[in-house]
Design an enzyme around this catalytic site. Sequence first.
Site, PDB file in Angstrom:
ATOM      1  CG  ASP A  24      37.500 -15.627  52.198  1.00 26.83           C
ATOM      2  OD1 ASP A  24      38.056 -14.681  51.649  1.00 26.83           O
ATOM      3  OD2 ASP A  24      36.217 -16.053  52.207  1.00 26.83           O
ATOM      4  CD  GLU A  30      35.367 -13.819  46.638  1.00 23.74           C
ATOM      5  OE1 GLU A  30      34.908 -13.718  45.374  1.00 23.74           O
ATOM      6  OE2 GLU A  30      35.490 -15.123  47.151  1.00 23.74           O
TER       7      GLU A  30
END
Length: 375
Positions: free
Chosen positions: A68, A133
């Site tokens: 991400d 994250e």
Amino acid sequence: MSPTLDLAMDLIRRPSVTPEDAGCQRLLAERLAGAGFRTEHMRFGETDNLWARAGTEGPLLVFLGHTDVVPPGPESAWSSPPFEPTIRDGRLYGRGAADMKTAVAAFVVAAERFRAARPGHRGSIGFLVTSDEEGPAHDGTVKVIDALSTRGERIDWCLVGEPSSRAALGDTIKNGRRGSLSGHLRLRGVQGHVAYPHLVVNPIHKFAHALAALDRETWDAGNAHFPPTTFQVSNVKAGTGATNVVPGALEAWFNFRFSTEVTRDALERRVHALLDAQGLDYTIDWTSSGGPFLTPAGALVDAVRAAVRETNGVETELSTSGGTSDGRFVAPTGAQVVELGVVNASIHSVDEHVELAEIDQLTEVYSRVVERLLA
């Protein structure tokens, strides 16, 4: 084209803004399966996670990363579209180029090469990749670690691909991180007209005195591995919008980045003691995203420093500075954790980029680390 560069560009093309993965992990799983890894997609909530492992015996070396990325902001501010990887002036541009799709690509290529050259290597190699994250991190690495611990899979060494370097690849690695503790303070007063101060209790004035006491406090002196604990206020909200009204309440948000010299419980007790001494009517909601951890010199740190030295002649500095990473979820299991990635010069910014020369250098460093630990 370099195989790492090619894979990094393929990952950047996928607009995987947290918690979206946009097919990145599917691509990684296909590549890893081709190198003999058993792959497992582990979805929790809206978060996609990939666990892959080659080998069944210990020791287990895990590459930890995330697919991400943060939102790119207005595309018009970028010199080239953020999700169209672009090479110019010796750099690769695109959202995630530095944080951390290049490192993920280097992980994969290094593992492929090692597995091809040493099919009978000792121990195991694992991949833990999440799409959460950059977000709240509630359903990502922490959930996978819980699942692995439940079924008895123990990580010995964890190499995190966060962009750790300052000026040259490998000049700085993170062998620990500070803890993070946040507080949401709600302070009650008595609302009224500014012309009648004897009828009000101004929470802004009360907070000013309390803040001065908190700001003066020395929380600890740090130690050889960690700087002193820091206290910072990030937001304050009070007032009705009118200039002649004393508000009846105030809210403030603050954060501690703390060393191993103090605990979360100790910090909370000391804050309450300071506020109670001011006679305040308040509540605090506490949240912690992780405690401090430290990996001392040992097999993993030594392997990383030697790999950097052999690849580009740089002597590595150990650091615990900066924010935090998903390594905080792995360290409590007893694993040695080190963060090593590209130069941290443009992460989360417009025109995020990585130097082309760093891409193959990073792959070589990761390859040498695996060789030293599992050959």
